[in-house]
Design a protein around this motif. Structure first.
Motif, PDB file in Angstrom:
ATOM      1  N   VAL A 142      26.012  43.279  28.885  1.00  0.00           N
ATOM      2  CA  VAL A 142      27.376  43.824  28.939  1.00  0.00           C
ATOM      3  C   VAL A 142      27.411  45.237  29.513  1.00  0.00           C
ATOM      4  O   VAL A 142      28.195  45.509  30.431  1.00  0.00           O
ATOM      5  CB  VAL A 142      28.040  43.767  27.552  1.00  0.00           C
ATOM      6  N   PRO A 143      26.591  46.178  29.016  1.00  0.00           N
ATOM      7  CA  PRO A 143      26.626  47.523  29.619  1.00  0.00           C
ATOM      8  C   PRO A 143      26.301  47.519  31.108  1.00  0.00           C
ATOM      9  O   PRO A 143      26.853  48.315  31.865  1.00  0.00           O
ATOM     10  CB  PRO A 143      25.559  48.289  28.814  1.00  0.00           C
ATOM     11  N   SER A 144      25.409  46.618  31.527  1.00  0.00           N
ATOM     12  CA  SER A 144      25.061  46.546  32.944  1.00  0.00           C
ATOM     13  C   SER A 144      26.254  46.133  33.783  1.00  0.00           C
ATOM     14  O   SER A 144      26.460  46.634  34.893  1.00  0.00           O
ATOM     15  CB  SER A 144      23.915  45.551  33.148  1.00  0.00           C
ATOM     16  N   ILE A 145      27.050  45.219  33.251  1.00  0.00           N
ATOM     17  CA  ILE A 145      28.243  44.782  33.969  1.00  0.00           C
ATOM     18  C   ILE A 145      29.271  45.904  34.012  1.00  0.00           C
ATOM     19  O   ILE A 145      29.940  46.127  35.023  1.00  0.00           O
ATOM     20  CB  ILE A 145      28.835  43.527  33.302  1.00  0.00           C
ATOM     21  N   GLN A 146      29.376  46.650  32.928  1.00  0.00           N
ATOM     22  CA  GLN A 146      30.308  47.778  32.903  1.00  0.00           C
ATOM     23  C   GLN A 146      29.916  48.833  33.925  1.00  0.00           C
ATOM     24  O   GLN A 146      30.759  49.517  34.495  1.00  0.00           O
ATOM     25  CB  GLN A 146      30.335  48.384  31.500  1.00  0.00           C
ATOM     26  N   ASP A 147      28.584  48.953  34.153  1.00  0.00           N
ATOM     27  CA  ASP A 147      28.090  49.925  35.126  1.00  0.00           C
ATOM     28  C   ASP A 147      28.004  49.346  36.533  1.00  0.00           C
ATOM     29  O   ASP A 147      27.524  50.008  37.444  1.00  0.00           O
ATOM     30  CB  ASP A 147      26.697  50.417  34.713  1.00  0.00           C
ATOM     31  N   ASP A 148      28.436  48.080  36.675  1.00  0.00           N
ATOM     32  CA  ASP A 148      28.408  47.398  37.970  1.00  0.00           C
ATOM     33  C   ASP A 148      27.005  47.240  38.528  1.00  0.00           C
ATOM     34  O   ASP A 148      26.813  47.119  39.744  1.00  0.00           O
ATOM     35  CB  ASP A 148      29.264  48.136  39.006  1.00  0.00           C
ATOM     36  N   THR A 149      25.992  47.259  37.654  1.00  0.00           N
ATOM     37  CA  THR A 149      24.626  47.036  38.133  1.00  0.00           C
ATOM     38  C   THR A 149      24.249  45.571  38.123  1.00  0.00           C
ATOM     39  O   THR A 149      23.271  45.167  38.711  1.00  0.00           O
ATOM     40  CB  THR A 149      23.630  47.815  37.267  1.00  0.00           C
ATOM     41  N   VAL A 150      25.045  44.752  37.408  1.00  0.00           N
ATOM     42  CA  VAL A 150      24.838  43.314  37.386  1.00  0.00           C
ATOM     43  C   VAL A 150      26.169  42.666  37.688  1.00  0.00           C
ATOM     44  O   VAL A 150      27.188  43.017  37.116  1.00  0.00           O
ATOM     45  CB  VAL A 150      24.331  42.834  36.007  1.00  0.00           C
ATOM     46  N   SER A 151      26.181  41.734  38.616  1.00  0.00           N
ATOM     47  CA  SER A 151      27.421  41.052  38.954  1.00  0.00           C
ATOM     48  C   SER A 151      27.378  39.615  38.475  1.00  0.00           C
ATOM     49  O   SER A 151      26.361  38.955  38.584  1.00  0.00           O
ATOM     50  CB  SER A 151      27.663  41.078  40.475  1.00  0.00           C
ATOM     51  N   VAL A 152      28.496  39.167  37.928  1.00  0.00           N
ATOM     52  CA  VAL A 152      28.635  37.771  37.536  1.00  0.00           C
ATOM     53  C   VAL A 152      29.695  37.177  38.453  1.00  0.00           C
ATOM     54  O   VAL A 152      30.888  37.394  38.285  1.00  0.00           O
ATOM     55  CB  VAL A 152      29.052  37.647  36.053  1.00  0.00           C
ATOM     56  N   ASP A 153      29.228  36.483  39.465  1.00  0.00           N
ATOM     57  CA  ASP A 153      30.108  35.936  40.493  1.00  0.00           C
ATOM     58  C   ASP A 153      30.607  34.565  40.069  1.00  0.00           C
ATOM     59  O   ASP A 153      29.929  33.567  40.227  1.00  0.00           O
ATOM     60  CB  ASP A 153      29.364  35.846  41.826  1.00  0.00           C
ATOM     61  N   LYS A 154      31.819  34.518  39.539  1.00  0.00           N
ATOM     62  CA  LYS A 154      32.367  33.253  39.039  1.00  0.00           C
ATOM     63  C   LYS A 154      32.648  32.282  40.177  1.00  0.00           C
ATOM     64  O   LYS A 154      32.548  31.075  40.007  1.00  0.00           O
ATOM     65  CB  LYS A 154      33.645  33.521  38.236  1.00  0.00           C
ATOM     66  N   GLU A 155      33.015  32.782  41.321  1.00  0.00           N
ATOM     67  CA  GLU A 155      33.335  31.898  42.436  1.00  0.00           C
ATOM     68  C   GLU A 155      32.063  31.275  43.012  1.00  0.00           C
ATOM     69  O   GLU A 155      32.040  30.106  43.359  1.00  0.00           O
ATOM     70  CB  GLU A 155      34.079  32.681  43.524  1.00  0.00           C
TER      71      GLU A 155
END
Length: 391
Positions: A163-176
């Motif tokens: 979660v913190p990584s996603i908040q920092d935009d260091t990990v992307s979860v590409d739903k498409e």
């Protein structure tokens, strides 16, 4: 009469000799849990049983179905007595005892402190455990025989740390880009009844932070085997189940391999060795799905190396795929039947699988109607392998 006789089954001791059926079967006419056997991997791309000059150890992975999730509404096909805690817990112990593996990696392990820890450790095992985040009562545990392995170091994995990584935009979860494959759309077994409520309770799944926070965990540890010159890393995990969140499962798989690579480096430097790696778990992904393909894509045996070595930090291949082919199924219910559980290892000249645990074929009488039943106390089947260390 059937119900009362099942509920009154005696408490089993893991120290008793293995039987294919539990001891009261003749009295009640009720079948007992089956004890699968290890089968030599005679035809394998990476091993041969003709040469046997190394130390061997056995390994089992088993989603035992947490009792917290056992509801008659979720398993209407199962005989009522098979869902009762007293009967199921003893049946699971009987299976684990009969397998007698050096390492037992259990998923959906609840009642750890109150039941499983003492009962399994009483026959020569030690154990480590991590419980799921939030309010979940189950987790992942590794039981290991004290006379086969010594625990050296351990680390726990909490996938909510993404979660913190996603908040920092260091990990992307590409739903498409990570929509579920056709096979994954059917992956709704025991969660489908409460699917709507479970999603709603978590908030807006379009929020990346909410979407990734699934309370899933894993655990990894380094063990020194009988041969003091060889260390092995064992990892056990349970990835999220929902087919609509295939992107989240892939993010978890990436995080697992990243943490595993870091852990291997730590162990290598700390103990000046090159440890073998075995990874087990319920990955909630079918062969060919994105998670499965990612996990084996770094293997020079089973997959094609990615363009960047950073994409897959540690090579892995599947024991079953590299010996006899993935089983037809490891999870069996009327709503879904397929393979979700895997034992993976990092291929090298030092470690080779020489046998695998047999699984029933489609149409076998002991799985008809779906699991759990009198033959199998969980909706999953145990999988296993025997490895040989070649010095």
């Amino acid at each position: 009469m059937l119900k009362s006789s099942f509920l009154l089954l005696p408490r089993f001791s893991l120290a008793s000799p293995p039987h294919r059926t539990i001891c009261f079967a003749k009295m009640s006419k009720t079948p007992g849990p089956l004890s699968p056997k290890f089968v030599p991997a005679e035809k394998s791309e990476i091993t041969s049983v003709s040469k046997s000059d190394g130390f061997k150890f056995s390994f089992v992975s088993y989603n035992i179905l947490a009792q917290a999730y056992v509801k008659s509404a979720l398993f209407p096909h199962s005989p009522g007595p098979c869902l009762k805690w007293k009967a199921r817990s003893q049946a699971i112990l009987t299976v684990l005892k009969s397998l007698g593996a050096d390492f037992l990696c259990l998923q959906e392990l609840d009642e750890y402190d109150s039941f499983y820890k003492s009962n399994i450790e009483s026959v020569g095992y030690s154990s480590i455990y991590v419980q799921r985040s939030g309010q979940k009562r189950d987790g992942c545990g590794i039981f290991y025989k004290q006379d086969s392995a010594e625990l050296v170091i351990e680390e726990k994995i909490d996938y909510n740390d993404l979660v913190p990584s996603i908040q920092d935009d260091t990990v992307s979860v590409d739903k498409e880009a990570n929509l579920p494959a056709d096979g994954e759309k059917k992956l709704v077994s025991k969660g489908d009844v409460s699917l709507k409520n479970s999603r709603a309770d978590r908030g807006d799944i379009n929020d990346p932070c909410v979407r990734v926070k699934r309370d899933c965990v894993g655990i990894m540890a380094a063990f020194r085997l009988k041969d003091p010159c060889h260390l092995i890393i064992v990892a056990n995990t349970h990835l999220y189940w929902d087919p609509e969140l295939a992107d989240v499962k892939l993010a978890q798989a990436r995080y697992l391999l990243s943490r595993l690579a870091q852990f291997k480096l730590l162990v290598s430097e700390k103990f000046d060795c090159s440890p073998s790696v075995v990874v087990a778990g319920d990955f909630n992904s079918l062969p060919g799905d994105q998670v499965y393909q990612y996990l084996i894509s770094g293997s020079s045996v089973m997959g094609t190396l990615p363009e960047s070595s950073d994409d897959v930090p540690i090579p892995l291949c599947s024991v079953y795929a590299s010996t006899k082919g993935e089983p037809h199924f490891s999870n069996c219910t009327p709503g879904f039947t397929g393979t979700l559980d895997y034992i993976l290892f990092s291929p090298s000249e030092d470690i080779k699988p020489v046998s695998y645990l047999e699984l029933p074929e489609p149409g076998a009488s002991d799985v008809q109607g779906g699991l759990p039943n009198y033959y199998h106390p969980s909706d999953h089947l145990p999988i296993g392998a025997e490895f040989e260390l070649v010095q």
